[in-house]
Design a protein around this motif. Structure first.
Motif, mmCIF file in Angstrom:
data_model
loop_
_atom_site.group_PDB
_atom_site.id
_atom_site.type_symbol
_atom_site.label_atom_id
_atom_site.label_comp_id
_atom_site.label_asym_id
_atom_site.label_seq_id
_atom_site.Cartn_x
_atom_site.Cartn_y
_atom_site.Cartn_z
ATOM 1 N N LEU A 1 -27.752 -1.725 50.178
ATOM 2 C CA LEU A 1 -26.799 -1.347 51.226
ATOM 3 C C LEU A 1 -27.268 -1.840 52.594
ATOM 4 N N ARG B 1 -29.169 17.271 46.688
ATOM 5 C CA ARG B 1 -28.514 17.182 45.385
ATOM 6 C C ARG B 1 -29.500 16.581 44.398
ATOM 7 N N ASP C 1 -24.787 7.318 61.761
ATOM 8 C CA ASP C 1 -25.720 6.199 61.572
ATOM 9 C C ASP C 1 -25.223 5.253 60.478
ATOM 10 N N LYS D 1 -22.622 2.865 44.607
ATOM 11 C CA LYS D 1 -23.307 3.339 45.816
ATOM 12 C C LYS D 1 -22.294 3.860 46.821
ATOM 13 N N GLY D 2 -22.687 4.917 47.509
ATOM 14 C CA GLY D 2 -21.822 5.443 48.552
ATOM 15 C C GLY D 2 -22.459 5.205 49.908
ATOM 16 N N LEU E 1 -25.624 5.746 52.752
ATOM 17 C CA LEU E 1 -27.088 5.847 52.728
ATOM 18 C C LEU E 1 -27.414 7.339 52.772
ATOM 19 N N PRO E 2 -28.086 7.863 51.745
ATOM 20 C CA PRO E 2 -28.150 9.318 51.587
ATOM 21 C C PRO E 2 -28.852 10.087 52.696
ATOM 22 N N HIS E 3 -29.898 9.496 53.281
ATOM 23 C CA HIS E 3 -30.680 10.266 54.254
ATOM 24 C C HIS E 3 -30.458 9.804 55.687
ATOM 25 N N LEU E 4 -29.311 9.207 55.913
ATOM 26 C CA LEU E 4 -28.904 8.889 57.282
ATOM 27 C C LEU E 4 -27.628 9.661 57.566
ATOM 28 N N ASN F 1 -33.735 4.008 52.556
ATOM 29 C CA ASN F 1 -32.683 4.657 51.768
ATOM 30 C C ASN F 1 -32.181 3.780 50.631
ATOM 31 N N CYS G 1 -25.958 12.268 51.934
ATOM 32 C CA CYS G 1 -26.018 12.962 50.644
ATOM 33 C C CYS G 1 -25.320 14.321 50.687
ATOM 34 N N ASP G 2 -24.915 14.774 51.867
ATOM 35 C CA ASP G 2 -24.207 16.057 51.951
ATOM 36 C C ASP G 2 -22.734 15.920 51.545
ATOM 37 N N PHE G 3 -22.242 14.684 51.446
ATOM 38 C CA PHE G 3 -20.832 14.467 51.087
ATOM 39 C C PHE G 3 -20.697 14.295 49.577
ATOM 40 N N SER G 4 -19.533 14.679 49.058
ATOM 41 C CA SER G 4 -19.296 14.498 47.623
ATOM 42 C C SER G 4 -19.162 13.002 47.335
#
Lengths: 268, 289
Positions: B176, B287, A108, A98-99, A101-104, B172, A166-169
């Motif tokens: 996490l 993505r 945040d 996990k990286g 939180l994709p939609h924050l 999300n 989610c915009d980050f690699s």
């Protein structure tokens, strides 16, 4: 010792199909050091992290955590605590898969990592608005400072605070998740394969970040397959096999251990 | 005449938005396809009816009682059914089947207690307000004003409190969220309570105008679901746009063709969105892998 793990046993399935993932595992994690946990796939490393951080229950054994503070306090037992309570005690974690939180937004994400629950009560803003706004502003400043310290002045992330996770690699998400751990008041950091899927330039950054964490007084327990990384960084290495810690020592001692060479590193 | 239908559509859209918010709060946060929404909606209307008619509470007190009771009922569905399933790591399909079970039990229970016939709260001739060619009845006025106030309050609540951020974070990734020190159980409970409040608000406002029977929930669930999907899942404001769009579209269908075509057009719109803009109006490309 910051963390003492005693005789942890965990089995999945029941009856004839039962197999032990962890089989009487013992491990001591000293304060202010980097302890690396190595071992083959399926050795139970991530399961151990899940147990420490409260996501896996139904195991036997003891986990004692010396809650750091100004006053000496008796060790706390973590076995029956929920994951959120363990986090509030000062144990942070970087997940393997996990990286962010994709939609924050990045900001945040950073704020949420601060393990500060001011304003958690839904109507708190109605009663303590100014104080909470001040706390929010402090968090934003802290996030910017951390990003500046880690990635330099005018780094691109300062201009991407409002970009979604989610915009980050994937590699960037790992780096920024690590950066997020600086936001919290954590004493112990569990880092599950911080270099997995990350390019060499970022790996050097990750090393720097972890060193800075230890310099800031934090203790690190990390799982890693990249032995060069472990050799460079770790103070203590614990080799795990068959659900137990087989050997513990300095990186050189473990890397030169014949059994580790044969069964894990694949060197004759 | 056309403008009258547009206004009717907007008011219906506000009601759809309330139900869609009730559904989306739970779906966005937990990913449970909360079919029991249909039963909670019916329960809200019947508590309102019981308090107003049988207990002879004033209208406003009956409304507040309905909101509270439905919120509690919604919390009970979480505690008694969804939470144990979540703890056992059951699949979302299992939770959906359990949700169908809750809906069936509750609706049959309500039918057993109150009967299957349509109940009317107030069958007197309603006061009307005339604005040029447009006529708005008193219940419609109440629907629009109370609905808009509730939606604005929710936005203020989610937008200006840390709780709003927490709900989005839980939506999300629960692990996490938890590892950041937040309590999943408490957050879910508050979300379920809010969902109950919005469902009850939608049902009471509708029931006061057109009455109720134990089977009014399912069409509402379908409209709520379609409003959420065409607006874009994951965003509460999308439910409002989706609800308004659906309300206006259905009103125009009545204006142009007949009321019988409302459901067909609703599903046609759903299919068109699923084919050409599956992320909904507010959704953005992301993505894929």
């Amino acid at each position: 010792m910051l963390l003492k793990i005693k005789n942890i046993t965990l089995s999945f399935a029941k009856g004839k199909d039962s197999f032990k993932i962890l089989n009487g595992l013992n491990l001591d994690v000293p304060k202010g050091k980097i302890t690396a946990l190595i071992g083959g796939n399926g050795a139970g490393k991530t399961t151990l992290f899940n147990i420490i951080s409260g996501f896996q229950k139904d195991f036997s054994g003891e986990i004692s955590y010396c809650h750091c503070g100004l006053d000496p306090q008796p060790p706390l037992r973590l076995e029956n605590l929920r994951a959120d309570k363990i986090s509030r005690l000062g144990i942070g974690r970087l997940f393997q898969s996990k990286g962010l939180l994709p939609h924050l937004t990045l900001l945040d994400n950073m704020k949420l990592c601060s393990n500060d629950t001011s304003g958690e009560f839904p109507f708190a803003y109605l009663f303590r608005n100014k104080k909470l706004l001040a706390i929010e502003n402090e968090k934003e400043m802290k996030a910017k400072n951390i990003l500046t310290q880690l990635f330099g002045e005018n780094n691109k992330y300062l201009g991407m605070l409002n970009a979604m996770g989610c915009d980050f690699s994937y590699g960037e998400q790992r780096l920024l998740s690590l950066a997020g751990l600086f936001m919290g008041n954590y004493d112990l950091l569990l880092l599950d394969e911080p270099t997995a899927g990350v390019n060499p330039v970022y790996i050097e950054n990750i090393k720097d970040i972890i060193r800075k964490m230890v310099a800031a007084g934090k203790t690190v327990l990390l799982i890693e397959h990249n032995m060069l990384f472990v050799k460079d960084l770790a103070d203590i290495v614990a080799y795990m096999d068959d659900g137990q810690i087989k050997f513990t020592g300095t990186p050189n001692e473990i890397i030169n251990n014949q059994e580790v060479k044969n069964s894990y590193l694949g060197i004759e | 005449m056309f403008l009258q239908f547009i206004i009717n559509g907007i008011i219906t859209g506000v009601l759809y938005s309330l139900s869609a918010i009730g559904f989306a709060l739970v779906y966005n946060t937990t990913r449970i396809f909360h079919i029991a929404v249909a039963a909670l909606y019916v329960a809200g209307a019947y508590i309102f009816y019981f308090a107003f008619h049988t207990l002879e509470f004033p209208l406003w007190a009956a409304g507040i009682l309905a909101l509270l009771f439905t919120a509690i009922l919604s919390i009970l569905t979480e505690i008694s059914v969804y939470r144990p399933l979540y703890r056992k790591k059951s699949s979302l399909n299992t939770a959906m089947i359990a949700s169908i079970g809750i809906m069936t039990i509750l609706i049959n229970g309500i039918a057993l207690l109150f009967g299957n016939e349509t109940k009317v709260l107030d069958n007197s001739i309603q006061q009307v307000f005339t604005f040029g060619e447009i006529i708005v009845t008193l219940p419609q006025m109440g629907q629009a004003i109370i609905g808009i106030i509730l939606i604005a309050a929710l936005f203020a609540f989610l937008g200006f409190s840390n709780f709003g951020l927490e709900v989005r974070a839980l939506c999300n990734d629960a692990a996490l969220f938890e590892i950041s020190g937040f309590n999943v159980k408490t957050t879910r409970l508050i979300v379920f309570a809010l969902s109950g409040v919005f469902l009850a608000a939608g049902s009471c406002l509708t029931a006061y105008d057109i009455g109720m029977d134990p089977h009014i929930g399912m069409p509402v669930l379908i409209n709520a679901m379609v409003a959420m999907i065409i607006g874009g899942t994951g965003r509460i404001r999308a439910c409002i746009v989706g609800g308004l769009l659906l309300g206006i579209l259905q009103a125009l269908v009545v204006f142009q063709f007949s009321a019988n075509w409302q459901n067909a057009i609703t599903f046609l719109v759903l299919l068109l969105f699923l084919f050409f803009k599956p992320q909904g109006i507010f959704g953005s490309k992301k993505r894929l892998v």
